[in-house]
Write a protein that holds these residues in place. Structure first.
Motif, PDB file in Angstrom:
ATOM      1  N   VAL A  44      19.335  23.933 -18.474  1.00  0.00           N
ATOM      2  CA  VAL A  44      19.133  24.728 -19.867  1.00  0.00           C
ATOM      3  C   VAL A  44      18.531  23.448 -20.705  1.00  0.00           C
ATOM      4  N   ARG A  45      18.537  22.925 -21.293  1.00  0.00           N
ATOM      5  CA  ARG A  45      18.093  22.094 -22.001  1.00  0.00           C
ATOM      6  C   ARG A  45      17.106  21.338 -21.216  1.00  0.00           C
ATOM      7  N   GLU A  46      16.679  20.752 -20.439  1.00  0.00           N
ATOM      8  CA  GLU A  46      15.803  19.878 -19.766  1.00  0.00           C
ATOM      9  C   GLU A  46      15.015  21.152 -19.282  1.00  0.00           C
ATOM     10  N   ASN A  47      15.208  22.722 -18.533  1.00  0.00           N
ATOM     11  CA  ASN A  47      14.108  23.497 -17.676  1.00  0.00           C
ATOM     12  C   ASN A  47      13.122  24.408 -19.630  1.00  0.00           C
ATOM     13  N   LEU A  48      13.896  23.524 -20.820  1.00  0.00           N
ATOM     14  CA  LEU A  48      13.370  24.196 -21.832  1.00  0.00           C
ATOM     15  C   LEU A  48      12.197  22.838 -21.977  1.00  0.00           C
ATOM     16  N   LEU A  49      12.535  21.881 -22.022  1.00  0.00           N
ATOM     17  CA  LEU A  49      11.878  20.084 -22.628  1.00  0.00           C
ATOM     18  C   LEU A  49      11.109  20.371 -21.723  1.00  0.00           C
ATOM     19  N   GLY A  50      11.214  21.317 -20.619  1.00  0.00           N
ATOM     20  CA  GLY A  50      10.189  21.143 -19.833  1.00  0.00           C
ATOM     21  C   GLY A  50       8.709  22.195 -20.309  1.00  0.00           C
ATOM     22  N   VAL A  51       9.348  22.903 -20.385  1.00  0.00           N
ATOM     23  CA  VAL A  51       7.418  23.638 -21.271  1.00  0.00           C
ATOM     24  C   VAL A  51       7.713  23.355 -22.507  1.00  0.00           C
ATOM     25  N   LEU A  52       7.969  22.430 -23.319  1.00  0.00           N
ATOM     26  CA  LEU A  52       7.768  22.790 -24.830  1.00  0.00           C
ATOM     27  C   LEU A  52       6.384  21.917 -25.010  1.00  0.00           C
ATOM     28  N   PRO A  53       6.430  20.922 -24.106  1.00  0.00           N
ATOM     29  CA  PRO A  53       5.156  20.186 -23.892  1.00  0.00           C
ATOM     30  C   PRO A  53       3.488  20.971 -23.597  1.00  0.00           C
ATOM     31  N   LEU A  54       3.742  21.648 -23.069  1.00  0.00           N
ATOM     32  CA  LEU A  54       2.669  22.801 -22.650  1.00  0.00           C
ATOM     33  C   LEU A  54       2.026  23.125 -23.991  1.00  0.00           C
ATOM     34  N   ILE A  55       3.578  24.356 -24.246  1.00  0.00           N
ATOM     35  CA  ILE A  55       3.950  24.912 -25.805  1.00  0.00           C
ATOM     36  C   ILE A  55       2.286  24.081 -26.860  1.00  0.00           C
ATOM     37  N   ARG A  56       2.774  22.910 -26.654  1.00  0.00           N
ATOM     38  CA  ARG A  56       2.688  21.731 -28.056  1.00  0.00           C
ATOM     39  C   ARG A  56       0.730  21.774 -28.058  1.00  0.00           C
ATOM     40  N   ASP A  57       0.623  21.591 -26.859  1.00  0.00           N
ATOM     41  CA  ASP A  57      -0.402  21.264 -26.583  1.00  0.00           C
ATOM     42  C   ASP A  57      -1.610  22.486 -26.845  1.00  0.00           C
ATOM     43  N   HIS A  58      -0.908  23.935 -26.227  1.00  0.00           N
ATOM     44  CA  HIS A  58      -1.531  24.596 -25.962  1.00  0.00           C
ATOM     45  C   HIS A  58      -1.790  24.950 -27.978  1.00  0.00           C
ATOM     46  N   PHE A  59      -1.215  25.160 -28.757  1.00  0.00           N
ATOM     47  CA  PHE A  59      -1.534  25.354 -29.771  1.00  0.00           C
ATOM     48  C   PHE A  59      -2.447  23.789 -30.642  1.00  0.00           C
ATOM     49  N   ALA A  60      -1.860  22.856 -29.961  1.00  0.00           N
ATOM     50  CA  ALA A  60      -2.606  21.963 -31.206  1.00  0.00           C
ATOM     51  C   ALA A  60      -3.653  22.104 -31.909  1.00  0.00           C
ATOM     52  N   GLY A  61      -3.612  21.743 -32.939  1.00  0.00           N
ATOM     53  CA  GLY A  61      -4.952  21.688 -33.394  1.00  0.00           C
ATOM     54  C   GLY A  61      -5.772  23.684 -34.247  1.00  0.00           C
ATOM     55  N   VAL A  62      -4.282  23.965 -33.433  1.00  0.00           N
ATOM     56  CA  VAL A  62      -4.872  25.360 -34.436  1.00  0.00           C
ATOM     57  C   VAL A  62      -4.082  26.307 -35.649  1.00  0.00           C
ATOM     58  N   ALA A  63      -4.400  26.544 -36.926  1.00  0.00           N
ATOM     59  CA  ALA A  63      -4.069  26.973 -37.657  1.00  0.00           C
ATOM     60  C   ALA A  63      -4.669  28.291 -38.013  1.00  0.00           C
ATOM     61  N   PRO A  64      -3.372  29.196 -37.808  1.00  0.00           N
ATOM     62  CA  PRO A  64      -3.730  30.787 -38.447  1.00  0.00           C
ATOM     63  C   PRO A  64      -3.578  31.005 -39.250  1.00  0.00           C
ATOM     64  N   ASP A  65      -4.591  31.899 -39.447  1.00  0.00           N
ATOM     65  CA  ASP A  65      -4.653  32.342 -41.131  1.00  0.00           C
ATOM     66  C   ASP A  65      -3.499  33.519 -41.511  1.00  0.00           C
ATOM     67  N   PHE A  66      -2.990  33.665 -40.566  1.00  0.00           N
ATOM     68  CA  PHE A  66      -1.560  34.687 -40.670  1.00  0.00           C
ATOM     69  C   PHE A  66      -0.639  34.884 -39.460  1.00  0.00           C
ATOM     70  N   TYR A  67       0.443  35.196 -39.390  1.00  0.00           N
ATOM     71  CA  TYR A  67       0.946  34.993 -38.331  1.00  0.00           C
ATOM     72  C   TYR A  67       2.372  35.276 -38.229  1.00  0.00           C
ATOM     73  N   GLN A  68       2.618  36.642 -37.452  1.00  0.00           N
ATOM     74  CA  GLN A  68       3.778  37.822 -37.527  1.00  0.00           C
ATOM     75  C   GLN A  68       4.174  38.365 -36.605  1.00  0.00           C
ATOM     76  N   THR A  69       5.468  38.686 -36.692  1.00  0.00           N
ATOM     77  CA  THR A  69       6.364  39.080 -35.201  1.00  0.00           C
ATOM     78  C   THR A  69       5.993  40.801 -34.922  1.00  0.00           C
ATOM     79  N   VAL A  70       6.191  41.452 -34.050  1.00  0.00           N
ATOM     80  CA  VAL A  70       5.468  42.836 -33.853  1.00  0.00           C
ATOM     81  C   VAL A  70       7.209  43.606 -33.624  1.00  0.00           C
ATOM     82  N   ASP A  71       6.548  44.866 -33.973  1.00  0.00           N
ATOM     83  CA  ASP A  71       8.269  45.973 -33.483  1.00  0.00           C
ATOM     84  C   ASP A  71       8.199  46.131 -33.176  1.00  0.00           C
ATOM     85  N   LYS A  72       9.662  46.500 -31.962  1.00  0.00           N
ATOM     86  CA  LYS A  72       9.736  46.655 -30.825  1.00  0.00           C
ATOM     87  C   LYS A  72       9.040  48.164 -30.472  1.00  0.00           C
ATOM     88  N   ARG A  73       8.710  48.303 -29.439  1.00  0.00           N
ATOM     89  CA  ARG A  73       7.694  49.678 -29.125  1.00  0.00           C
ATOM     90  C   ARG A  73       8.214  49.911 -27.868  1.00  0.00           C
TER      91      ARG A  73
END
Length: 240
Positions: free
Chosen positions: A71-100
């Motif tokens: 499980v650990r290695e699987n998550l670590l295989g995805v994490l760099p892709l998430i980091r690269d995708h959001f690199a330089g992104v500075a949101p004005d706001f962030y929030q979760t959304v209620d279940k629908r």
């Protein structure tokens, strides 16, 4: 009796087939041998990097504390892709959304729970994370998923203008590692109302067939019950 929980919108699309019996068989299989793994730590990791500016090395260290190696290695295989995708992104706001919930038919309501939304310069972004390593949503199943999500978003004035993107972290080939493919939902064809009604009717039929069959089945012997050691870490939980 094995528990057949109600699948999410994404998993409805994933398990849709043109035959209710085949849908029922797929749902029964999942109920009898459910995966014991989800990708929730990656949602937390994305939030930590995107909003809290937590250093990447610190996020990695948190993932490395997970005891199950596969499980650990699987998550670590995805994490760099998430980091690269959001690199330089500075949101004005962030929030979760209620279940629908989306009404499929015959009283079946499937949940829909976006992991996050964020805004930049007046534009709202809604990223949907697809962590399947193989066989991600495609063709008519992808169109069904996007069509249903569109309807849900349009019911919320705060979300109807969001930029809906699917972040597909699957492997492009059987012998390749994961890569990130960003799919703009605007580029996906929608299902017309007639076809959508047919597809949802078949899914509801398959779901209730599975429920009936499982109600008459005996629980598997203790030795046949799935456990964390035998779980497939490449398959996210059916209801996550």
């Amino acid at each position: 009796m094995a528990e057949l929980r109600i699948p999410s919108v994404q998993h409805l699309a994933r398990n849709w087939r043109n035959d209710p019996t085949t849908i029922a068989q797929a749902l029964i299989k999942l109920a009898l041998s459910p995966p014991r793994f989800n990708y929730n730590p990656l949602y937390s990791a994305a939030r930590d990097m995107l909003v809290l500016d937590v250093p990447y090395d610190q996020v990695v260290e948190g993932i490395r504390r997970i005891k199950r190696e596969k499980v650990r290695e699987n998550l670590l295989g995805v994490l760099p892709l998430i980091r690269d995708h959001f690199a330089g992104v500075a949101p004005d706001f962030y929030q979760t959304v209620d279940k629908r919930y989306y009404p499929v038919g015959r009283g079946l309501m499937v949940p829909f729970e976006p992991p996050m939304i964020y805004g930049i310069g007046g534009q709202l972004y809604f990223p949907w994370f697809s962590f399947w390593r193989q066989n991600p949503l495609a063709n008519e199943r992808l169109s069904l998923f996007v069509t249903l999500v569109d309807e849900i978003l349009m019911q919320d004035p705060d979300l109807e203008n969001a930029r809906f993107e699917i972040l597909d972290f699957s492997c492009p080939g059987p012998k390749t590692g994961r890569c990130l493919r960003v799919i703009n939902a605007r580029d996906i064809s929608r299902i017309d109302d007639t076809r959508k009604a047919q597809m949802l009717e078949k899914f509801a039929d398959g779901y209730f067939r599975a429920l009936t069959e499982l109600a008459g089945s005996s629980p598997p012997p203790d030795g046949d019950r799935p456990d964390d050691r035998n779980a497939d870490p490449d398959q996210p939980g059916l209801f996550d």
